[in-house]
Every structure is written in C-alpha cells, then in structure tokens.
Design a protein around this motif. Sequence first.
Motif, PDB file in Angstrom:
ATOM      1  N   ASN A 483      30.634 -23.654  18.073  1.00 18.02           N
ATOM      2  CA  ASN A 483      30.006 -22.305  17.699  1.00 18.02           C
ATOM      3  C   ASN A 483      28.556 -21.964  18.155  1.00 18.02           C
ATOM      4  O   ASN A 483      27.729 -22.522  18.115  1.00 18.02           O
ATOM      5  CB  ASN A 483      30.054 -22.410  15.873  1.00 18.02           C
ATOM      6  CG  ASN A 483      31.066 -22.862  15.229  1.00 18.02           C
ATOM      7  OD1 ASN A 483      32.023 -21.914  15.016  1.00 18.02           O
ATOM      8  ND2 ASN A 483      31.279 -23.903  15.013  1.00 18.02           N
ATOM      9  N   ILE A 485      25.813 -19.121  18.421  1.00 18.01           N
ATOM     10  CA  ILE A 485      25.054 -18.249  17.757  1.00 18.01           C
ATOM     11  C   ILE A 485      23.914 -17.526  18.409  1.00 18.01           C
ATOM     12  O   ILE A 485      22.939 -18.118  18.861  1.00 18.01           O
ATOM     13  CB  ILE A 485      24.454 -18.575  16.187  1.00 18.01           C
ATOM     14  CG1 ILE A 485      26.010 -19.664  15.888  1.00 18.01           C
ATOM     15  CG2 ILE A 485      24.252 -17.683  15.239  1.00 18.01           C
ATOM     16  CD1 ILE A 485      25.378 -20.877  15.176  1.00 18.01           C
ATOM     17  N   ASN A 514      33.775 -20.361  19.282  1.00 12.65           N
ATOM     18  CA  ASN A 514      33.530 -19.148  18.204  1.00 12.65           C
ATOM     19  C   ASN A 514      32.434 -18.590  18.640  1.00 12.65           C
ATOM     20  O   ASN A 514      31.075 -19.431  18.736  1.00 12.65           O
ATOM     21  CB  ASN A 514      33.478 -19.413  16.752  1.00 12.65           C
ATOM     22  CG  ASN A 514      34.721 -19.932  16.385  1.00 12.65           C
ATOM     23  OD1 ASN A 514      35.650 -19.053  16.313  1.00 12.65           O
ATOM     24  ND2 ASN A 514      34.800 -21.168  15.810  1.00 12.65           N
ATOM     25  N   TRP A 516      28.980 -16.094  17.392  1.00  7.49           N
ATOM     26  CA  TRP A 516      28.519 -15.402  16.038  1.00  7.49           C
ATOM     27  C   TRP A 516      27.461 -14.351  16.654  1.00  7.49           C
ATOM     28  O   TRP A 516      26.295 -14.872  17.511  1.00  7.49           O
ATOM     29  CB  TRP A 516      28.013 -16.480  15.371  1.00  7.49           C
ATOM     30  CG  TRP A 516      29.223 -17.256  14.842  1.00  7.49           C
ATOM     31  CD1 TRP A 516      29.641 -18.500  15.267  1.00  7.49           C
ATOM     32  CD2 TRP A 516      29.891 -17.472  13.669  1.00  7.49           C
ATOM     33  NE1 TRP A 516      30.531 -19.097  14.746  1.00  7.49           N
ATOM     34  CE2 TRP A 516      30.572 -18.416  13.455  1.00  7.49           C
ATOM     35  CE3 TRP A 516      29.608 -16.458  12.289  1.00  7.49           C
ATOM     36  CZ2 TRP A 516      31.422 -18.741  12.440  1.00  7.49           C
ATOM     37  CZ3 TRP A 516      30.623 -17.056  11.285  1.00  7.49           C
ATOM     38  CH2 TRP A 516      31.438 -17.953  11.249  1.00  7.49           C
ATOM     39  N   GLU A 535      34.799  -9.218  11.613  1.00  2.61           N
ATOM     40  CA  GLU A 535      35.463  -9.799  12.830  1.00  2.61           C
ATOM     41  C   GLU A 535      35.625  -8.723  13.958  1.00  2.61           C
ATOM     42  O   GLU A 535      36.462  -7.996  13.764  1.00  2.61           O
ATOM     43  CB  GLU A 535      36.873 -10.437  12.304  1.00  2.61           C
ATOM     44  CG  GLU A 535      37.358 -11.425  13.206  1.00  2.61           C
ATOM     45  CD  GLU A 535      38.440 -12.014  12.874  1.00  2.61           C
ATOM     46  OE1 GLU A 535      38.611 -13.356  12.823  1.00  2.61           O
ATOM     47  OE2 GLU A 535      39.495 -11.332  12.175  1.00  2.61           O
ATOM     48  N   ILE A 542      32.476 -13.068  15.714  1.00  6.25           N
ATOM     49  CA  ILE A 542      31.916 -12.554  14.437  1.00  6.25           C
ATOM     50  C   ILE A 542      30.707 -12.034  14.316  1.00  6.25           C
ATOM     51  O   ILE A 542      29.894 -12.686  14.752  1.00  6.25           O
ATOM     52  CB  ILE A 542      32.400 -13.791  13.363  1.00  6.25           C
ATOM     53  CG1 ILE A 542      33.884 -14.253  13.505  1.00  6.25           C
ATOM     54  CG2 ILE A 542      32.059 -13.269  12.116  1.00  6.25           C
ATOM     55  CD1 ILE A 542      34.146 -15.604  12.779  1.00  6.25           C
ATOM     56  N   ARG A 543      30.528 -10.994  13.746  1.00  2.86           N
ATOM     57  CA  ARG A 543      29.029 -10.656  13.459  1.00  2.86           C
ATOM     58  C   ARG A 543      28.745 -10.537  11.782  1.00  2.86           C
ATOM     59  O   ARG A 543      29.538 -10.318  10.942  1.00  2.86           O
ATOM     60  CB  ARG A 543      29.049  -8.942  13.927  1.00  2.86           C
ATOM     61  CG  ARG A 543      27.575  -8.423  13.653  1.00  2.86           C
ATOM     62  CD  ARG A 543      27.654  -7.090  14.232  1.00  2.86           C
ATOM     63  NE  ARG A 543      26.176  -6.370  13.611  1.00  2.86           N
ATOM     64  CZ  ARG A 543      25.370  -5.705  14.264  1.00  2.86           C
ATOM     65  NH1 ARG A 543      25.468  -6.056  15.477  1.00  2.86           N
ATOM     66  NH2 ARG A 543      24.388  -5.121  13.962  1.00  2.86           N
TER      67      ARG A 543
END
Length: 659
Positions: A483, A485, A514, A516, A535, A542-543
């Motif tokens: 993930n 970010i 993912n 973010w 999404e 994803i936000r």
Amino acid sequence: MSTLSKTSPNSINKVSVGTLLVTLGIIFGDIGTSPLYVMKAIMGKEVIQEAIVLGAISCVFWTLTLQTTFKYVFLTLKADNKGEGGIFSLYTLVKRLHKRWLIVPAIIGGSALLADGIITPPISISSALEGIKIYQPDLQTIPLVLGILFGLFFIQQFGTKFIGKFFGPMMLIWFVMLGILGVSQMMGSFYVLKALNPYYAFHLLSIHSDGYYVLGFVFLCTTGAEALYSDLGHCGIKNIRISWAFVKIMLVLNYFGQGAYLIEHSGKTLSFLSANPDNPGNPFYLIMPEWFLPIGITIATIAAVIASQALISGSFTLINEAMRLNFWPKVRVKFPTDIKGQLYIPSINWLLFFGCCFVVLHFKESGNMEAAYGLAIVMCMIMTTILLGYYMVLKRYNPIFIVLILLVYLSIEISFFIANIQKFSHGGYVSVGIAGILALTMTICFLGKRIRKNYTEFTSIDKYKTVLSEISKDPTIPKYATNLIYLTNAQNSEEVEEKIMYSILQKRPKRADNYWLLHVNVTDEPYQMEYRVKELLHDNLIRIDFYLGFRIAPKINLMFRKVVKDMMESGEVDLSSRYASLNRNNILGDFKFVLIEKLVSYDNDLPVNERIILDLYDLIKKISLSEEKAFGLDSSSVKIEYYPMIIRPTPDIPLIRRK
C-alpha cells in the motif's frame, strides 16, 4: 461521509456552582488582577488630586461597562464558532464572505494577543511581589519574579489537571478580598460613588492637560477582555456572563475603594504614602490593614500566577489554530493530560518564557512595564471590532445597529490607541516590536504557502489510470510496497499533483498493489472529524478526504488506521498481503507513506517580492517541524522525496553546438 469519532466543542453549557467556579479560575485571571497596577499607573509620581482620582475611576467604571460588559460579554460572545471564541475563530466565520483582506486584521489581532501573553505574566507577578517591599524596601524582586516564571513554564509540560482544581476557589477568594478591601475604604466616604456619573470622566479628558495620557493607563483595566473571548470554549457563554456580574462588582468596589483612599490623601504622593521616595507606593496594598498585608501579598501572587497560566494556555490554543490556518510554521504539539483541548507546545512555551524574562530584565519593575502594556492589545481589540462588524453583516443584523456599533467602538478604541501610542517611546515599542515579529512570521507563512500552492501543477487522474493499473501488475518492476500512500493538496478528487505522478512513474517506478491519496480539509467548525472515501480505480486507487476542524491536530497515521479498519470491516477493501506465504497466514500488507518536499529551483525567473517571501518561508520551514512529524506519521514507514518546483522557467539558453 463518515465520522472519525464523536466530537463536541470543549465547553461547559450547564450552569452550576462548580462551572461558575471553573469560569472564575480560567476566564477572569487577566482582567481580575488589573487592580494590582491600574491606579498605581494612573497616579504615578504626581501629586494626588481629587479631580484626577474621580475622573480616573469614572473612566475605569465606564470602560468596564462599555468595553468589557457590552462589547465583549454581551455582543462579541455571541460570535461563537460552534461554542469556540477568539479572533481566529471569528475569522473562520467571516472569511466565507470571500473578502481576502480580512486576513490582515486576523493576523494583526492574533499577533497582538500573543504579545499580550508575553507582557502580562511579568507585570502581574511583579506587581504582586513588589508588595514585599513594604517590609524590605531594598529587596530586589527580579530573582523572585524570574524564579516564579521558570516554575510556571516548567510545569506546563505536565499539564494543569491537578493544580487547575484550585484555580476557581483561589480566584473566588481573590475577588471576595477585592470587594471587602474596597468596601472597607468606602465606609464613610461614599461620596466617591459620584464618579459613577460619566461627567467626571469627560471632565478629566476635556479639561485636564494630562487627561488623554491618563486614558492610556485607564485602558489597562480592560486588557483581559480579549482573552475572555478567546477562552469562550472552555466555559460557555452563560457561565461567563453570570460570573462577570460578580467579577465586575468586586472590581468596581476595589477601584472605588482605592479612589476613596487616594482622595483622603489629596496633596500627597504615593512615594510619600509608602515612606519610600524611590519607590512609589501601590494603592492596592496601601488600602490593606497592616496585619493583613502578608496574607494579601500571598493571595495576590497566587492570583497573578493563575492569570499568567490562563494566558499561557490561551497562547497554546492560539498557535494551534494558527498552524491549522497556515499562519504559523508546524511545531510539535503535545497533550499532557486527558482534558479535552489542553495542549502543550514546547517551542512556544519556552519562547514565551524567554520573552517574559526579557521583559522583566529590560524593565526591572512593574511601574516601567506599564508603559509597554496595553498598546498591543488595543490593536487586537480594533481588529476584533472590524471582524465583528463583518460578522454582524453575515448574520444580517440591522444595518443601523451595525454602523452605530462600529462608530462607537472604533471611536473608543482609536482613542485608547492614541492615548497608548504616547507611551511608545517609554516602553510601548517592546510590545509593538514583539507583535510585529509575530505578525511578520504569520504573513510569511501564509503568503509562502499561497505562492507555492498557486504554482503547483495539477493533472487529471484519468490520464494515468491505465498506467497505474498496468504498473501494479508488472512483475518486471520490483514491488515498492503493498500500500503506497501520498498526501495530496488537490481539492478536486479527479485531479492529482504532477509531482505525485512524477514520483510514481519517473523518480523510480513504484509498483504497489494499492495506491492511496489522502487529502486534509481544514474546516471552519473547530472540532469536526469526518472523512469521505472515493474509489478512483477499482482495487487499485483510493482517495480519502479528511474534514478536520481548525482545532483538531492532524494525526493522519492514527486516522488513516481508523479508516482502513472501517473499510476492512465493511468489506470495501481487502488489505491482506499479496505475498503468497503471508497471505496464507492472514498477514496484512505493508503501508508506505511518501512525502514530497518541493524545492524552489534556481532555474526560475521570479518577481523579487515572491523570491524574498519564498526564501524566508524556506528558512522558517527548516527550523520548524518536519512534515512527517507534523502529520503524526511513523518515520519508519515514511519516505521523503524532493521535487524541483519550476515556477517560471527562464528563457531558452542560446547555447550553440559546434561541429
């Protein structure tokens, strides 16, 4: 939109004996200790004259009535932001009028209020301790004042949960003592009550040659009114209004008691009454019976410390709000106790301490500090009046009422300003200088942030959805994180900064399962804590938009965990590790934050003013808290990258290739 946690303004809405006691301890310390130095400052070393005394206490009474009671307690307290008060809270209410220049009174007012927080503790504690000179005229109180200040600022790191329980009862004792001392002097001298007639105030200002100069010292009786408004959220409007009725009566009784004593000794000087030609006496202590003096000095010192504590706590809250509004560089904020809203900001704590020490060592005695006191806070009051006028426009008050209020209070406060400006060369330059440095810092932070934001380039996310999906599935690229970010400043959820896409695709291709995007919106509601999830690309991008009030610390690490937990429980996302061995054992995937620091490239052709602001802004950032610490991120999972910010490219270089 979901709520991160249940929040409410830190205010006490119910009225009880307990809440009224708390209000006495928190709200009225600054204005409540003004009898320690106001009459002493007014009389100075001059011969006591009945006309001056009557005019002075008449000015004090009507200042407390018009300025404190009507403007602040009755009118300004209505301008609350979800129960919170203060000039920055007021600014967040009126900025929705979209008048950009309103930032000016907000910054000037906030800076002046902080400057007041540096002047008030020294003058209050010095005035209280100088009562000891009655017994030892040659005693140097400076070491005692510095010692108390150090102890006061040292204990801030532990919070005031324990000692705070004694603030209310001690201030109740203080105010009762003020009233009793005043009444004892008025017995048989009730003629002093004729000063309730405003004629004596006008007579002093219009006839006496020193009337306007005296007005500068009269103003000291209401300097705590702005702090009263700033602390609205701690106690609530009802508790403040009810408590003020009691506080005002006690203050007025004491001022009139001091006035009665002085009139009885007309023709003499305070130095003569204290039997010390080098040290003018203080009417506050002169009206005490000799046997009560040790008790009175002790109670006064404790009250001065409590008043100082309230201003220190208020300064922490003010700086925390300033950071959230981009008026102040990011600094470390701690929460020493479980009391909601109680903050401790180490850098500000010791900045205030050294500022207070400078004031004590520079002026040495409270009598000298009086010249520095008042000039900054009257500037804050003028700024509050301007913002209050726009607030009344926003709330659709009667236009005639708005104009009348502005005319009356701008006239009063400009008169006080003119009176105080006469003290500039005698010490007022100190408070103005402190406020000026603070205002300059706030201005640089605000403009620097805005200039950078104006030159930030955004791009549509749609252009990169395909490549992001493909890079996530490309085994030829080493996986950077499960993930990944990024913090984004893009207000539009369909956009993203160019620098983020540069980091993912070009800096070093970063493959992740993912991606973010986190965005923090600072809202006008002080304690709002909500978030929204969108999404952008199924199972890939994803936000999350956080909506945090301007009094909420952005602990993004904890908040992001809360959001992820909620999403996993609702089945919106599967964050199990994509590594086969870890997935079989139900191990969560790793999280990696990437923060991008923008560096102003030297290859820019910037206007001189913007270059200077950005250089100063970068200097401030270097000595302020890092981004990862400011957002509460775990440094072990944060990667810092640097991105050249090409703001305005220089013309092409006429470089010719030789054959």
